[in-house]
Design a protein around this motif. Structure first.
Motif, PDB file in Angstrom:
ATOM      1  N   THR A   1      16.424 -31.036 -29.414  1.00 50.35           N
ATOM      2  CA  THR A   1      16.736 -29.671 -29.851  1.00 50.35           C
ATOM      3  C   THR A   1      18.101 -29.215 -29.348  1.00 50.35           C
ATOM      4  OG1 THR A   1      15.738 -28.801 -27.853  1.00 50.35           O
ATOM      5  CG2 THR A   1      14.304 -28.989 -29.800  1.00 50.35           C
TER       6      THR A   1
ATOM      7  N   PHE B   1      22.363 -29.346 -28.429  1.00 51.19           N
ATOM      8  CA  PHE B   1      23.571 -29.295 -29.273  1.00 51.19           C
ATOM      9  C   PHE B   1      23.799 -30.646 -29.964  1.00 51.19           C
ATOM     10  CE2 PHE B   1      28.361 -29.713 -29.209  1.00 51.19           C
ATOM     11  CZ  PHE B   1      28.568 -28.958 -30.349  1.00 51.19           C
ATOM     12  N   ILE B   2      23.753 -31.719 -29.194  1.00 47.27           N
ATOM     13  CA  ILE B   2      24.034 -33.043 -29.763  1.00 47.27           C
ATOM     14  C   ILE B   2      22.770 -33.615 -30.411  1.00 47.27           C
ATOM     15  CG2 ILE B   2      24.815 -35.390 -29.204  1.00 47.27           C
ATOM     16  CD1 ILE B   2      26.366 -33.905 -26.814  1.00 47.27           C
TER      17      ILE B   2
ATOM     18  N   THR C   1      10.471 -31.673 -26.809  1.00 49.47           N
ATOM     19  CA  THR C   1      10.885 -30.300 -26.494  1.00 49.47           C
ATOM     20  C   THR C   1       9.850 -29.656 -25.584  1.00 49.47           C
ATOM     21  OG1 THR C   1      11.551 -28.131 -27.356  1.00 49.47           O
ATOM     22  CG2 THR C   1       9.783 -29.254 -28.541  1.00 49.47           C
ATOM     23  N   ARG C   2      10.317 -28.640 -24.827  1.00 47.61           N
ATOM     24  CA  ARG C   2       9.384 -27.903 -23.974  1.00 47.61           C
ATOM     25  C   ARG C   2       8.814 -26.696 -24.689  1.00 47.61           C
ATOM     26  NH1 ARG C   2      13.740 -26.491 -19.680  1.00 47.61           N
ATOM     27  NH2 ARG C   2      14.889 -26.545 -21.638  1.00 47.61           N
TER      28      ARG C   2
ATOM     29  N   LEU D   1      11.008 -32.990 -18.678  1.00 44.14           N
ATOM     30  CA  LEU D   1      11.636 -34.123 -17.990  1.00 44.14           C
ATOM     31  C   LEU D   1      10.968 -34.420 -16.649  1.00 44.14           C
ATOM     32  CD1 LEU D   1      15.420 -33.422 -18.718  1.00 44.14           C
ATOM     33  CD2 LEU D   1      13.972 -35.190 -19.730  1.00 44.14           C
TER      34      LEU D   1
ATOM     35  N   HIS E   1      21.055 -28.875 -17.422  1.00 41.03           N
ATOM     36  CA  HIS E   1      22.451 -28.515 -17.138  1.00 41.03           C
ATOM     37  C   HIS E   1      22.542 -27.373 -16.132  1.00 41.03           C
ATOM     38  CE1 HIS E   1      23.522 -30.683 -21.036  1.00 41.03           C
ATOM     39  NE2 HIS E   1      24.113 -31.327 -20.059  1.00 41.03           N
TER      40      HIS E   1
ATOM     41  N   ARG F   1      26.006 -37.636 -11.051  1.00 42.55           N
ATOM     42  CA  ARG F   1      25.209 -38.142 -12.184  1.00 42.55           C
ATOM     43  C   ARG F   1      25.180 -39.677 -12.165  1.00 42.55           C
ATOM     44  NH1 ARG F   1      25.012 -35.704 -18.240  1.00 42.55           N
ATOM     45  NH2 ARG F   1      23.723 -37.330 -19.164  1.00 42.55           N
TER      46      ARG F   1
END
Ligand SMILES: NC(=O)c1ccc[n+]([C@@H]2O[C@H](COP(=O)([O-])OP(=O)(O)OC[C@H]3O[C@@H](n4cnc5c(N)ncnc54)[C@H](OP(=O)(O)O)[C@@H]3O)[C@@H](O)[C@H]2O)c1
Length: 311
Positions: A9, A11-12, A31-32, A52, A75, A136
Motif C-alpha cells: 500500500t 508509495f512504491i 497491510t495493517r 512487520l 519509517h 539499515r
C-alpha cells in the motif's frame, strides 16, 4: 506467479502492484489497515492482514506464494536502529519460508547505504555498509538468507519520485516549510540520485522475473542531482529564501536528515539497465519538483495522488 508484496500500500508498493497484475501475476498484498485492504482489493490484489512485528504471519504469506517482494519499512528515523532490526528479522523470516525452494525473494535497500567514499557513482559491485548513523541492514540480512540457499536479490533505491512524493526530498520540503528557508550544505554540489516511481515499479517486476541469487539492482535513472538545484526548486515552490548552511551547522538545521543532506551519493544504474534491458523514461526529479503543488492542503494532495501518480 502469485507474489506476496510487503509494503503493497506504500508509495512504491502501490505502483508495483498494478505493474505485476498487468503482467499477468497475482498479488497477495500485506497491510495493517482496513483502508489498505480496500485499496488493495480495488487494485485487484488479494489481502494479507499483518504487521512487520508478526513474523509468523509474514512467513505464512511467503509460504502461500511463488515469490516475495519486500518493500515495507517502518519509517521512524528517530528509532532508526530499532526499525532496522525489525527489517532484519522480517527478511530472515521471509527467507526461512522459502528455504528448500527456488522461489525468489527481492528485498529493498538504498543506493545511499553503499561503501563509496571515492566520489565516483556507486555501482552494483559496491558492498553495502551500515553505520551508527545509517544502521539499515537489509542487504546484510539478504546475504545471510542467501547462505541458506534462498534465491534472494536486492533492489537499491535512490530518491523515488513523482509530483506528490520524492523520498527524502519530501522531508526536506517539510523542513523548508517549517523553517521558512530551503537549505543546502556548504556549496550544495553534493548529489542525490533519483528515479521516477513508475520506472522503479517496472524494474521490480523485471528483476523478480529474472532474479539471480546475490544480484544487486540499482533503480537509478539520474546518477546525481545537485542538492543546490533541489533546494532552489523547493525555494521557488514554497516561495522561501534559499540558503547555504555549513556542515557544522547542518545537524542543528536538518536534525536526522543531516545524515544525508550533505552527503555526495551519486549512483549508477548502468549495469542494471543493461542486464535487465530496463530503460527509465522519466520525468526527472527537478521536473517533478517543478510540477508539485506546494500550497495544496494534505487532503487535496492525497485525493489527487492516484491520478497524478499515473502521469
Ligand atoms: N521512497 C523513496 O524514495 C525510497 C528511497 C530509498 C529506499 N526506499 C525504501 O523503499 C521501500 C518502500 O518505500 P515507500 O516510500 O514506498 O514507503 P511508504 O510509502 O512509507 O510505505 C510504507 C509501507 O510499509 C508498510 N508498513 C509500515 N509499517 C508497517 C508495519 N509495522 N507492518 C506492516 N507493514 C508496514 C505500510 O503498509 P500499511 O500502512 O498498509 O500497513 C506501507 O505499505 C522502503 O523499504 C523504503 O525504505 C524508499
Amino acid at each position: 506467479m502469485r507474489i506476496f508484496v510487503t509494503g503493497a500500500t506504500g508509495f512504491i508498493g502501490s505502483a508495483i502492484v498494478p505493474e505485476l497484475i498487468n503482467a499477468g501475476h497475482q498479488v497477495l498484498g500485506l497491510t495493517r489497515s482496513e483502508a489498505g485492504a480496500k485499496s488493495l482489493m480495488a487494485a485487484g490484489a488479494q489481502v494479507h492482514r499483518g504487521d512487520l512485528n508478526d513474523l509468523e504471519s509474514l512467513g505464512k504469506g511467503a509460504a502461500m506464494s511463488d515469490a516475495v517482494i519486500h518493500t515495507a519499512f517502518i519509517h521512524d528515523f528517530s528509532k532508526f536502529q530499532e526499525v532496522s532490526e525489525v527489517d532484519r528479522r522480517v527478511i530472515e523470516a521471509l527467507g526461512a519460508a522459502l528455504i528448500g525452494s527456488d522461489r525468489p525473494l527481492l528485498v529493498t535497500s538504498g543506493t545511499g547505504l553503499v561503501n563509496n567514499a571515492s566520489g565516483r557513482p556507486a555501482t552494483e559491485q559496491d558492498a553495502p555498509e551500515s553505520s551508527h548513523a545509517l544502521p539499515r541492514v537489509s542487504e546484510q540480512a539478504a546475504a545471510a538468507v542467501a547462505e541458506k540457499g534462498v534465491r534472494v536479490g536486492v533492489m537499491r533505491l535512490p530518491q523515488v519520485h513523482n509530483t506528490v512524493k520524492q523520498g527524502l526530498v519530501t522531508y526536506a520540503i517539510e523542513l523548508a516549510r517549517q523553517k521558512g528557508v530551503s537549505a543546502y550544505v556548504d556549496d550544495g554540489r553534493n548529489r542525490w540520485p533519483a528515479v521516477h516511481v513508475l520506472d522503479a515499479a517496472r524494474l521490480y517486476k523485471l528483476a523478480l522475473e529474472k532474479l539471480e541469487t546475490g544480484a544487486r539492482y540499482h533503480a537509478v535513472a539520474e546518477e546525481g542531482v545537485p542538492m543546490r538545484d533541489i533546494a532552489e526548486v523547493i525555494g521557488r515552490g514554497l516561495r522561501v529564501p534559499v540558503i547555504s548552511v555549513s556542515s557544522e551547522e547542518a545537524p542543528a538545521h536538518f536534525g536526522w536528515l543531516a545524515a544525508f543532506a550533505g552527503r555526495d551519493l551519486p549512483a549508477s544504474g548502468a549495469q542494471t539497465q543493461k542486464r535487465l534491458a530496463w530503460r527509465p523514461t522519466g520525468p526527472g526529479l527537478i521536473a517533478d519538483l517543478e510540477q508539485m503543488r506546494y500550497h495544496e492542503t494534505e487532503a487535496d494532495v492525497v485525493s489527487a495522488a492516484p491520478a497524478r501518480a499515473a502521469r
